[in-house]
Design a protein around this motif. Structure first.
Motif, PDB file in Angstrom:
ATOM      1  N   SER A 127      -9.194  11.281   5.049  1.00 11.75           N
ATOM      2  CA  SER A 127      -9.421  10.129   5.475  1.00 11.75           C
ATOM      3  C   SER A 127      -8.425   9.454   7.109  1.00 11.75           C
ATOM      4  CB  SER A 127      -8.777   9.188   5.061  1.00 11.75           C
ATOM      5  OG  SER A 127      -8.483   7.407   5.141  1.00 11.75           O
ATOM      6  N   ARG A 128      -9.663   9.044   7.640  1.00  9.60           N
ATOM      7  CA  ARG A 128      -9.328   8.544   8.425  1.00  9.60           C
ATOM      8  C   ARG A 128      -7.964   7.273   8.807  1.00  9.60           C
ATOM      9  NH1 ARG A 128     -13.152   5.107  11.378  1.00  9.60           N
ATOM     10  NH2 ARG A 128     -14.947   4.878   9.368  1.00  9.60           N
ATOM     11  N   VAL A 129      -8.306   6.645   7.567  1.00  6.91           N
ATOM     12  CA  VAL A 129      -7.503   5.310   7.514  1.00  6.91           C
ATOM     13  C   VAL A 129      -6.507   6.056   7.472  1.00  6.91           C
ATOM     14  CG1 VAL A 129      -7.396   3.006   6.513  1.00  6.91           C
ATOM     15  CG2 VAL A 129      -9.164   4.492   6.611  1.00  6.91           C
TER      16      VAL A 129
ATOM     17  N   GLU B 290       1.125  -1.096   0.262  1.00  3.35           N
ATOM     18  CA  GLU B 290      -0.106   0.220   0.207  1.00  3.35           C
ATOM     19  C   GLU B 290       1.134   1.379  -0.172  1.00  3.35           C
ATOM     20  OE1 GLU B 290      -2.812  -0.128   3.285  1.00  3.35           O
ATOM     21  OE2 GLU B 290      -3.574   1.550   1.853  1.00  3.35           O
TER      22      GLU B 290
ATOM     23  N   HIS C  87      -0.202  -0.464  12.709  1.00  4.97           N
ATOM     24  CA  HIS C  87      -1.614  -0.133  13.984  1.00  4.97           C
ATOM     25  C   HIS C  87      -1.520  -1.533  15.005  1.00  4.97           C
ATOM     26  CE1 HIS C  87      -4.089   2.480  11.315  1.00  4.97           C
ATOM     27  NE2 HIS C  87      -2.900   1.694  10.786  1.00  4.97           N
TER      28      HIS C  87
ATOM     29  N   ASP D 192     -12.175   0.001   6.905  1.00  5.54           N
ATOM     30  CA  ASP D 192     -12.585   1.576   6.911  1.00  5.54           C
ATOM     31  C   ASP D 192     -12.809   1.879   5.723  1.00  5.54           C
ATOM     32  OD1 ASP D 192     -11.010   1.654  10.457  1.00  5.54           O
ATOM     33  OD2 ASP D 192     -12.902   0.922   9.778  1.00  5.54           O
ATOM     34  N   GLU D 193     -13.594   2.825   5.485  1.00  7.04           N
ATOM     35  CA  GLU D 193     -14.047   3.647   4.445  1.00  7.04           C
ATOM     36  C   GLU D 193     -13.953   2.633   3.107  1.00  7.04           C
ATOM     37  OE1 GLU D 193     -13.407   7.161   4.742  1.00  7.04           O
ATOM     38  OE2 GLU D 193     -14.025   6.886   5.941  1.00  7.04           O
TER      39      GLU D 193
ATOM     40  N   THR E  95      -5.667  14.006   1.777  1.00  3.32           N
ATOM     41  CA  THR E  95      -7.290  13.674   2.176  1.00  3.32           C
ATOM     42  C   THR E  95      -7.543  13.427   3.219  1.00  3.32           C
ATOM     43  OG1 THR E  95      -6.614  11.208   1.552  1.00  3.32           O
ATOM     44  CG2 THR E  95      -7.005  12.671  -0.747  1.00  3.32           C
TER      45      THR E  95
ATOM     46  N   VAL F 189      -1.752   4.143   6.418  1.00  6.53           N
ATOM     47  CA  VAL F 189      -1.493   3.503   6.091  1.00  6.53           C
ATOM     48  C   VAL F 189      -0.026   2.925   7.405  1.00  6.53           C
ATOM     49  CG1 VAL F 189       0.161   2.536   4.818  1.00  6.53           C
ATOM     50  CG2 VAL F 189      -1.423   3.794   4.078  1.00  6.53           C
TER      51      VAL F 189
ATOM     52  N   ILE G 137       0.673   4.648  -3.053  1.00  5.35           N
ATOM     53  CA  ILE G 137       0.313   5.475  -2.117  1.00  5.35           C
ATOM     54  C   ILE G 137       1.165   6.256  -2.784  1.00  5.35           C
ATOM     55  CG2 ILE G 137      -0.493   7.157  -0.687  1.00  5.35           C
ATOM     56  CD1 ILE G 137      -1.213   5.176   1.106  1.00  5.35           C
TER      57      ILE G 137
ATOM     58  N   GLN H 187     -12.028   2.485  -1.864  1.00  7.39           N
ATOM     59  CA  GLN H 187     -11.578   2.785  -0.581  1.00  7.39           C
ATOM     60  C   GLN H 187     -11.853   4.260  -0.789  1.00  7.39           C
ATOM     61  OE1 GLN H 187      -8.191   1.282   2.269  1.00  7.39           O
ATOM     62  NE2 GLN H 187      -8.190   2.965   3.051  1.00  7.39           N
ATOM     63  N   ARG H 188     -12.683   4.486   0.111  1.00  9.87           N
ATOM     64  CA  ARG H 188     -13.075   6.431  -0.097  1.00  9.87           C
ATOM     65  C   ARG H 188     -11.564   7.214   0.607  1.00  9.87           C
ATOM     66  NH1 ARG H 188     -17.969   4.640   1.211  1.00  9.87           N
ATOM     67  NH2 ARG H 188     -17.756   4.261   4.314  1.00  9.87           N
ATOM     68  N   ASN H 189     -11.411   8.113  -0.179  1.00  8.18           N
ATOM     69  CA  ASN H 189     -10.519   9.210   0.334  1.00  8.18           C
ATOM     70  C   ASN H 189      -9.278   8.211   0.249  1.00  8.18           C
ATOM     71  OD1 ASN H 189     -12.541  10.824   0.480  1.00  8.18           O
ATOM     72  ND2 ASN H 189     -12.398  10.421   2.665  1.00  8.18           N
TER      73      ASN H 189
ATOM     74  N   ARG I 267      -3.898  -3.944   9.166  1.00  7.11           N
ATOM     75  CA  ARG I 267      -4.344  -2.350  10.436  1.00  7.11           C
ATOM     76  C   ARG I 267      -4.488  -2.857  11.590  1.00  7.11           C
ATOM     77  NH1 ARG I 267      -6.297   0.298   5.697  1.00  7.11           N
ATOM     78  NH2 ARG I 267      -8.183  -0.237   6.041  1.00  7.11           N
TER      79      ARG I 267
ATOM     80  N   ASP J  40     -16.147  -0.943  12.270  1.00  7.42           N
ATOM     81  CA  ASP J  40     -15.296   0.092  12.254  1.00  7.42           C
ATOM     82  C   ASP J  40     -14.369  -0.907  12.191  1.00  7.42           C
ATOM     83  OD1 ASP J  40     -16.679   3.122  12.741  1.00  7.42           O
ATOM     84  OD2 ASP J  40     -16.915   2.058  10.918  1.00  7.42           O
TER      85      ASP J  40
END
Lengths: 416, 505
Positions: free
Chosen positions: B117-119, A166, B124, A310-311, B115, B121, A170, A189-191, A246, A330
């Protein structure tokens, strides 16, 4: 006069009886119609609503790649190959590019497999770039719109970012040449950088015949409450946990490994499909990417999917109201998963099962060979049809250029 | 030397992972110049390595995560990270430090400030709640949900217009009666349809049986039959047939409507059987698995019949290729000739009849005197010969039998006959009440855990007037339970309560 009165009474009685009949039918009916934000569109027929032109690329972009590795036909990224085959023989296809609404480029970017069967995305950007250079130089339609009326199928982990990690994906962002095209991908996935506005999310490929041979009688009582089979810790890449999923899958294991309601383990049983049909809830947590074939399997087998990502953007989100069908949890609420699931009222659960029992829902998740009405191919075409008519920004003025052909990492510019 | 290599790899890793390497880092990248910060990081790294050696995972990653994560601290979860919680707390002190060199570092964790987003990378924490064990209240709620879902499944896919199931069970008071009857009772309690249980008891209605079946909560008809069960299996089978016919007469008298099935008290039934028999129209047959326990003392016969021992013999309908009834599978009793049990308490194998009653189900209207659509191939119950071996004698023509369970291929019930044998040893603590007339002192002392005031009742008895073995008071029940727990360590004594003699009367 008296005759009319009797006719009136007779009509009343008939209406009463018919109403009762309708009542009874409604109650014993065990499916429910599905309509998403775009309306009741699952059963739409795309034929006549759009026309697609399929570019004829040299076989090094598609056939030769497939010949090198026929495993590409059975793994979860096989949608790109089957989409090509479907379009070649579909009534939506047109041989006249002047009347086409959408243009399709058949390039199999996900067919470079390791010995284990995982696709390597390292050559994919170059392959895609080379294909686009070819179509832009041989046909005028790319330059006319710089790809805004073209669509590409990119079913890889993070779509057109062409990487499985990921962070790296990105970093790369979506391939610059695809900035204006419509992407048909499994990732959503949003945003997120790798989800472009206006993309169509599709389900991953799951073999329909294999699933249909494992169906058990519908009257088998569902006795498992929550079912999951898969990894919780990716021991090879992330032994301590925390990166993989995650930390959500590890949290599921640590919190519920001794809970008798949760039938979760890392085994690979031969009765996997049959067990899913005996379960009420099936967990669909994220892995390295948020999507997984488990969603498709859960829908086919009537098990309510519990989506822990999420998202996430689920397949055909405008046609299928996923909020009403699945349960969304969530990632931070995973330790309370048992409380969440047991506090769902039984009527809601029964309604979700009725929605899942709808055959058009199951059909929309599959890529059957040959194509059948209402299947995922048709949903993709419906999605493309809903984006029509193209608005004015699609067509460029002569001489106008938006795309930067030299953007992106240097390695991508090498010819393929 | 190892430490310097570690330093090198550590520095390399840092320069690779932090894209915009700031000022202080450049100076340490060649490794020669040692600024105080560099020395500090080296020492810290060495310390982390030692801790990792002890704990067994890469501790330094955790340190970097906690030290260098930026303002989106919503991702720093306070969840207990396995056993390292207390160590994490001690490192909080060092979080002050990166404010100076921290500006030039940029962890690749957060790369989407563009953005909202609350996610995020990156790494965690694994969230574990304080008591990660099942909550009994929620388990009950989940079971209620499952029950509701299954009820809905039955409504949608199960049998429509379910008929009452009329179960006929012949029984009598004996050692294993509670064992067998409780099994059947619990199976019947799970049946989702209306049920009528006709219990025919040999020797008349007894209180033990009545108390037992009252616990079921089912609608029961407890009928007594005046004869007692004889001692031999042959006679017992005949008497049981008569008892079943008596029950059928009860069905006729009370005009019970439903499906009659025969559940012998020592048989085992699966729940699918009750769903399948709802499909019968008039007269049906199911496959019965026969469980004959072989007598292991005979070695030579076992080797011979080993292939047969693998498969369970099945009695039931046999179909031809067009799924029509073609014949019957019956039990092959040839291998057991001469070895079968004759008396009820014998050691030998108990054999079934050619076709057992329990493999047949019939519509109760066949038994009524005057039913409108009764077919003409059924004989009247009153005209039946008392010696009928199976319900087939009710039919003039055996070809009208409907084979159930996908034409007999599914086995949904199992036939078994097990009774207490002459050489059975019973768990200690059984009390015979009222006390027996003749008592003989036992050779060994009573059980160590038994109270000394144990009445000397559980002794060998030769002739008994009253065959009551299983009367239990509350006191003995608890003792029986505790003694059953210690069965494996119990010493065997010479006390043997023989039931054979009781049953003779």
């Amino acid at each position: 006069m008296r005759v009319w009165r009797w006719v009136f009474v007779g009509v009343l009685v008939a209406a009463f009886v018919l109403r009762i009949g309708a009542f009874k039918l409604g109650r014993s009916h065990h499916t429910e119609r599905i309509s998403g934000s775009a309306g009741d569109v699952l059963e739409d027929d795309p034929v006549g609503r759009l026309k697609v032109f399929v570019y004829e690329l040299p076989s090094k972009y598609n056939k030769k790649i497939l010949q090198k590795d026929p495993r590409c036909l059975t793994h979860m990224f096989a949608a790109e190959i089957f989409m090509h085959r479907f379009l070649l023989s579909s009534p939506v296809r047109t041989l006249n590019p002047e009347e086409a609404d959408w243009f399709y480029t058949p390039v199999y970017t996900t067919c470079d497999l390791t010995p284990n069967g995982l696709p390597l995305p390292f050559k994919s950007p170059r392959m895609m770039r080379s294909a686009i250079q070819l179509i832009s130089s041989n046909w005028p339609y790319w330059n006319r719109t710089e790809g805004a009326d073209h669509f590409f199928v990119v079913p890889h982990d993070f779509g057109a970012c062409f990487h499985y990690q990921e962070e790296k994906a990105i970093e790369r962002k979506i391939l610059p040449l695809l900035q204006r095209a419509t992407l048909v991908q499994t990732f959503g996935q949003r945003n997120h950088v790798c989800l472009k506005e206006g993309s169509i999310t599709i389900p991953p490929y799951a073999p329909p015949q294999k699933m249909h041979t494992h169906l058990i009688p519908e009257k088998t009582p569902r006795s498992i409450f929550v079912y999951f089979r898969g990894l919780f810790y990716d021991v090879g890449n992330d032994p301590e946990g925390g990166y993989y999923a995650r930390g959500a899958r590890a949290a599921v294991w640590e919190n519920f490994k001794d809970n008798p309601l949760f039938d979760i383990s890392t085994e690979h049983p031969t009765t996997y499909y049959e067990d899913m049909q005996r379960a009420v809830f099936c967990l669909c947590p994220l892995g390295w990417a948020p999507w997984s074939p488990r969603l498709v399997e859960a829908v086919i087998f009537g098990c309510i999917p519990v989506i822990i990502a999420d998202e996430i953007v689920l397949p055909f989100a405008d046609a299928i109201p996923w909020e009403e069908i699945g349960v969304f949890v969530d990632e931070k609420d995973v330790p309370n998963l048992d409380t969440i699931l047991t506090s769902i009222p039984p009527e809601v659960i029964l309604r979700k099962q009725r929605l899942l029992a709808n055959p058009s829902m199951k059909q929309a998740m599959l890529f059957p060979q040959p194509a059948q009405p209402g299947d995922a191919f048709h949903q993709v075409l419906n999605g493309l049809a809903r984006k029509l008519p193209h608005d004015n920004t699609v067509y460029l003025k002569p001489g106008e250029k938006i795309l930067n052909w030299t953007a992106g990492p240097v390695g991508d510019l090498k010819p393929w | 030397m190892k430490l310097s290599m570690l330093q090198q790899s550590y520095l390399n890793r840092r320069t690779n992972s932090f894209r915009s390497a700031g000022g202080p880092l450049d100076s340490s990248s060649d490794g020669a110049i040692k600024s105080p910060a560099a020395i500090f990081w080296l020492v810290l790294h060495g310390l982390c390595c030692l801790i990792s050696l002890v704990l067994g995972f890469r501790f330094s990653r955790l340190v970097f995560f906690f030290l260098f994560s930026t303002s989106t601290s919503s991702n720093m979860y306070a969840s207990p990270f396995r056993s390292s919680v207390e160590l994490v707390k001690t490192l909080d002190v060092h979080s002050v430090l990166p404010t100076n060199p921290g500006k030039s570092f940029e962890l690749p964790v957060v790369n989407k400030t563009a953005t909202n987003s609350r996610v995020v990378v990156g790494r965690h924490g694994i969230r574990i709640r304080p008591w990660p064990h099942p909550n009994p209240g929620e388990v009950m709620k989940a079971h209620q949900i499952i029950e509701r879902v299954q009820r809905e499944q039955r409504v949608q896919f199960g049998v429509k217009d379910a008929r009452t199931v009329i179960v006929v069970t012949p029984t009598y008071v004996r050692t294993f009666q509670t064992l067998h009857l409780t099994g059947v009772m619990h199976s019947l309690m799970l049946v989702p349809y209306d049920l009528v249980w006709i219990v025919v008891e040999a020797g008349g209605v007894s209180n033990e049986t009545a108390a037992l079946i009252r616990k079921s909560g089912l609608r029961t008809i407890h009928v007594g039959f005046n004869q007692r069960i004889p001692n031999s299996w042959e006679e017992r089978h005949k008497l049981e047939s008569k008892m079943r016919l008596h029950a059928l007469r009860v069905v006729r008298e009370r005009k019970l409507d439903g499906i009659v099935m025969f559940a012998d008290d020592s048989n085992m039934h699966s729940m699918e059987l009750f769903d399948e028999i709802q499909n019968v129209k008039w007269f049906g047959a199911v496959s019965v698995g026969i469980l004959v326990h072989s007598d292991n003392s005979d070695e030579s016969d076992q080797k011979q019949g080993e292939e047969e021992n693998q498969r369970m013999p099945i009695q039931g309908p046999a179909c031809n290729s067009s799924n029509m009834l073609a014949g019957w599978h019956t039990f092959n009793s040839l291998p057991y000739l001469g070895r079968s049990a004759v008396y009820i308490d014998d050691k030998g194998t108990v054999l079934p009849r050619k076709l057992e009653w329990s493999g047949f189900v019939l519509n109760s209207r066949l038994l009524w005197k005057d039913a409108e659509d009764k077919p003409n191939w059924v004989k009247d119950l009153d005209l039946l010969d008392e010696d009928s071996d199976s319900p087939l004698s009710l039919l003039k023509d055996a070809s009208v039998v409907e084979p159930l369970g996908s034409c007999g291929r599914q086995v949904m019930l199992w036939w078994l006959r097990v009774e207490a044998r002459a050489d059975s040893k019973f768990p200690p603590g059984w009390i015979i009440d009222p006390p027996l007339d003749i008592t003989v002192p036992s050779k060994r002392t009573p059980w160590p855990d038994a109270p000394p005031e144990l009445p000397s009742n559980e002794k060998v008895v030769i002739n008994l007037p009253e065959p009551t073995v299983k009367h239990t008071t509350t006191k003995t029940r608890s003792r029986k339970r505790s003694s059953r727990k210690r069965k494996h360590e119990a010493k065997t004594t010479d006390t043997q309560v023989s039931t054979r003699h009781q049953e003779q009367n």
